[in-house]
Design a protein around this motif. Structure first.
Motif, PDB file in Angstrom:
ATOM      1  N   LEU A  56       0.968  -1.763  -0.335  1.00 23.54           N
ATOM      2  CA  LEU A  56       0.245   0.198  -0.124  1.00 23.54           C
ATOM      3  C   LEU A  56       0.472   0.959   0.076  1.00 23.54           C
ATOM      4  N   ASN A  57       1.670   1.434   0.557  1.00 17.32           N
ATOM      5  CA  ASN A  57       3.006   2.779   0.538  1.00 17.32           C
ATOM      6  C   ASN A  57       3.283   2.777  -0.843  1.00 17.32           C
ATOM      7  N   ILE A 105      -3.763   5.119  13.931  1.00 16.47           N
ATOM      8  CA  ILE A 105      -3.817   4.875  13.179  1.00 16.47           C
ATOM      9  C   ILE A 105      -2.942   5.236  12.114  1.00 16.47           C
ATOM     10  N   ASP A 106      -2.361   6.743  12.671  1.00 12.86           N
ATOM     11  CA  ASP A 106      -1.579   6.924  11.666  1.00 12.86           C
ATOM     12  C   ASP A 106      -0.643   7.518  12.612  1.00 12.86           C
ATOM     13  N   GLY A 156       1.417   3.525   7.746  1.00  7.92           N
ATOM     14  CA  GLY A 156       1.989   4.269   6.480  1.00  7.92           C
ATOM     15  C   GLY A 156       0.470   5.657   5.578  1.00  7.92           C
ATOM     16  N   SER A 157       0.907   5.996   5.168  1.00  8.80           N
ATOM     17  CA  SER A 157      -0.246   6.885   4.194  1.00  8.80           C
ATOM     18  C   SER A 157       0.228   7.152   2.956  1.00  8.80           C
ATOM     19  N   ARG A 158      -1.066   7.838   2.750  1.00  9.54           N
ATOM     20  CA  ARG A 158      -0.774   8.371   0.121  1.00  9.54           C
ATOM     21  C   ARG A 158      -1.207   9.523   0.603  1.00  9.54           C
ATOM     22  N   LEU A 181      -7.642  13.010  -2.786  1.00  7.18           N
ATOM     23  CA  LEU A 181      -8.192  13.121  -1.492  1.00  7.18           C
ATOM     24  C   LEU A 181      -7.192  13.568  -0.784  1.00  7.18           C
ATOM     25  N   PRO A 182      -6.893  14.037   0.906  1.00  4.00           N
ATOM     26  CA  PRO A 182      -6.294  13.879   1.683  1.00  4.00           C
ATOM     27  C   PRO A 182      -5.602  12.683   2.382  1.00  4.00           C
ATOM     28  N   GLN A 183      -4.674  13.479   2.912  1.00  4.52           N
ATOM     29  CA  GLN A 183      -3.195  12.576   3.489  1.00  4.52           C
ATOM     30  C   GLN A 183      -4.294  10.777   4.168  1.00  4.52           C
ATOM     31  N   THR A 184      -4.523   9.839   3.329  1.00  6.32           N
ATOM     32  CA  THR A 184      -5.004   8.910   2.904  1.00  6.32           C
ATOM     33  C   THR A 184      -3.594   7.916   4.089  1.00  6.32           C
TER      34      THR A 184
END
Length: 744
Positions: free
Chosen positions: A550-551, A626-627, A650-652, A662-665
């Protein structure tokens, strides 16, 4: 009454038209008279012609010499009342006659020089052979100028004979009737090649209580599917009757469908009548045809039971072969249609010239399908020198399979139980015949997915259990089969019963005793084909964890996994509408509380919505986020000493949906440590919950789980917390593998 017409043919008229590519035939000189006698349709020993059936019109003749068509005569007309004349030379060869043939022949390519063998292969136009169509043939010899010739009807007739006053007929149907036939008869009756088949039906405006001749006209054919269905009315009640026409339908024959009996036992009999049949014609039927036990070869388990008017052969459920000899003084046949429908093979022993050898037959019966009751099969006996069937018969009594299968194990006649879906755990039970051994054979020995386990509770009974293989690289929906094999201790008496399932699965990861699915449900959540499979697992294909995938996957690949949620029992996908990320199909008033649904309702076979206790093993309330990466966190419900977990986040920020970015997911991995090293883990991702038409609430994940009171887990402003949400809230849907009895 039979009409003995002496029509003299004058066949010396115009030649038939020929195509330009063929030579014009020579107009012959000389004359021969031919006297024709139409053969009557015969019923119960007497002529039974209907008006117009024996009229000779539309006459044509075809003279072959040396195997080639020499003279072709059409549109022949009589002279002197009923005389015709045929002008030929040489008085050699064969002459073929046709009457009332225009519709039957129609566009057939008949031309000068045509080979006689090809001419004899001509067939009638489909459905165009009329009741009065007739044919005849003669061979010219020497200087004889007067020839007598019989003309046969080119089709068979079907009549209705009412031999009872207790019933009336509403309709009659004959199934699967060939619509074409050979114009000229063969030495043996044959079905015209490439014919079409249709059902014939006669419906009476008012119920018919008297006999009717000429119901149908059938082409010559070999056809064992001519089922007759009659719908009758008896004492005001509807009563259907069925029977079979003979498999051989002959031209110029009458097939009489006779109704006999009373309102208690109404019967349908089918009789065949030909020219020359006499009323009451019978074979020597003074004695009942019996089974000759001395000449028969009957294996163990086969018994002969003698009734007053027939014998019964009782056959065990196992696959059986025997040699059966009958005591008839003349050659007989066994009518096998009903037997064939039950899988019984009856092969007459012949002397090499199509004659039956000593009335002996080789009989084979297959292994009986479990669950079938005792079945009796009647084989009528036909005396070969007669066209009719008589009351003599033998019966086969097929005993039921003595092995007892229970549960979901239901077999077709192919001895196969095909579930046509994924299934595991106990499929059913088997109680074999005493002394039989039980074993399992596999299509793929490396996939021993089925087991026979002796029951602890019921001695002599075996449990048939299907297992599961985690992350099976063959779990792509293919059929997976195994055989239950029963045999005697020495390996003889083998019986095979096939079990088939579809081999489906979802990629899983094991954490704290639970096989969590690695990916959220998507599309039709119950349909394996809409889900990520072990074969198509994108992270595993690249040697990555789900978090790593996902990263670093492309935004398009991320959106293949991310946008799915469930509202109540309905799956929805996040889309962009008017600049807002929202679930397509969202119901503002809600549907139902997902957490209170049956945990198997939304899941594919073999999987389920996790109970809240499974989340309790890997989540901590309030302090777990989770963030951000961190830990250890003390889980809400420790499991077998595992009371702490860690989080890697992790985030996208590059995910676009329609016209919006989308905002940081965020997505996150929950994992254990063993001896200081990272161990089991589960990764979560997905759109935030939606509870209004304002769209999704980004990163505020609501997790679907099963809790009778509607409780659940939610990621809010202060980390993970207990919050079951309500009927209008959407939740990400992650399944776990249901408990399975064994893993292979």
């Amino acid at each position: 009454m039979k009409k003995n017409l002496a029509l003299t043919l004058l066949l010396g008229l115009a030649l038939g038209a020929c195509s330009d590519k063929h030579d014009e035939p020579v107009v012959p000189k000389g004359a021969t008279t031919v006297a024709l006698s139409p053969k009557s349709y015969n019923l119960e020993g007497s002529p039974s012609d209907l008006p117009g059936e024996n009229v000779l019109n539309e006459m044509s003749a075809y003279h072959f010499e040396g195997g080639k068509l020499k003279h072709l005569f059409t549109e022949l007309t009589p002279y002197d009342g009923n005389k015709f004349q045929l002008d030929v030379t040489g008085m050699k060869g064969n002459v073929y006659f046709m009457a009332n043939s225009r519709e039957a022949v129609n566009k057939q390519p008949i031309y000068a020089g045509m080979a006689e063998d090809d001419f004899l292969e001509l067939t009638s136009e489909p459905g165009k052979a009329p009741s009065c169509f007739m044919t005849g043939r003669t061979t010219l010899q020497g200087n004889e100028r007067a020839v007598s010739l019989d003309m046969k009807h080119g089709v068979a007739r079907v009549d209705l004979l009412m031999a009872t006053n207790m019933a009336a007929v509403n309709s009659i149907n004959i199934a699967h009737v060939a619509q074409s036939g050979y114009l000229y008869e063969k030495a043996d009756v044959q079905t015209a090649p490439q014919t079409t088949y249709e059902d014939l039906n006669k419906k009476f405006d008012t119920p018919q209580a008297t006999s009717v001749n000429g119901l149908f006209y059938l082409c010559e054919q070999q056809n064992d599917q001519l089922e007759v269905t009659i719908h009758t009315t008896v004492n005001g009640q509807s009563k259907p009757l069925t029977g079979m026409l003979p498999a051989t339908i002959k031209r110029n024959a009458v097939y009489a469908i006779k109704l006999t009996g009373n309102d208690i036992e109404l019967k349908m009999e089918i009789e065949e009548w030909n020219e020359g049949d006499k009323p009451g014609a019978t074979a020597d039927l003074s004695g009942v045809v019996r089974i000759d036990r001395e000449r028969s070869q009957l294996p163990s388990g086969v018994n002969v039971i003698q009734e007053d008017s027939f014998d019964i052969i009782e056959i065990p459920y196992t696959a059986t072969q025997l040699l059966l000899a009958l005591t008839a003084d003349t050659e007989v046949e066994l009518m096998t249609q009903e037997a064939a429908a039950q899988g019984i093979s009856i092969e007459p022993l012949t002397d090499g010239s199509n004659g039956y050898l000593n009335n002996s037959f080789r009989i084979s019966t297959p292994l009986r399908t479990p669950g079938k009751a005792v079945t009796e099969v009647t084989c009528p006996i036909k005396f070969k020198q007669l066209d009719n069937l008589y009351a003599d018969r033998i019966k086969f009594r097929l005993k039921p399979n003595e092995n007892q299968f229970g549960g979901q194990l239901t077999f077709t006649d192919g001895l196969t139980c095909d579930f046509d879906r994924y299934i595991d755990n106990e499929l059913g039970t088997l109680t074999p015949v005493a002394g039989k051994q039980v074993s399992i054979e596999y299509e793929d020995p490396n996939s021993p997915w089925l087991k026979a386990m002796e029951s602890d509770e019921t001695p002599g009974t075996w449990r048939i259990v299907a297992g599961w293989r985690p992350n099976d690289q063959q779990a792509d929906g293919r059929k997976q089969w195994a055989r239950i094999v029963l045999s005697n201790p020495d390996g003889t008496g083998r019986e095979e019963y096939t079990i088939i399932r579809r081999n489906y699965g979802l990629p899983v990861t094991l954490m704290n005793g639970v096989y969590w699915c690695k990916y959220n449900a998507r599309g039709d959540s119950r349909n394996f084909d809409d889900q990520v499979s072990p074969v198509s697992d994108p992270a595993a294909q690249q040697g990555l964890s789900v978090l790593e995938y996902l990263n670093q996957c492309t935004p398009e690949e991320y959106l293949e996994l991310w946008p799915w949620s469930c509202q109540g029992n309905k799956m929805m996908r996040v889309v962009e509408k008017d600049g807002v990320a929202t679930h397509d199909g969202f119901v503002p008033g809600g549907i139902s509380n997902t957490n209170q649904l049956d945990p198997h309702l939304l899941a594919p076979d073999g999987y389920e919505l996790p109970p809240i206790e499974y989340y309790n093993r890997i989540f901590q309330e309030w302090w777990m986020y989770i963030d951000r990466s961190g830990g250890p966190y003390n889980v809400y419900s420790p499991w077998e000493g595992n009371k702490q977990v860690f989080v890697e986040s992790g985030s996208r920020s590059d995910i676009s949906l329609g016209t919006i970015t989308l905002p940081q997911t965020f997505h996150f991995e929950v994992y254990n440590k063993h001896n200081g090293l990272k161990d089991e883990s589960v990764t979560f991702y997905g759109p935030g919950a939606q509870w209004s038409t304002a769209g999704i609430n980004h990163n505020k994940l609501l997790f679907a789980c099963y809790a009778a009171n509607g409780s659940g887990w939610y990621n809010g402003q202060w980390g993970l917390q207990f919050n079951g949400g309500g009927p209008k809230d959407t939740r990400i849907l992650r399944f776990v593998k249901s408990d399975v009895e064994f893993i292979y």
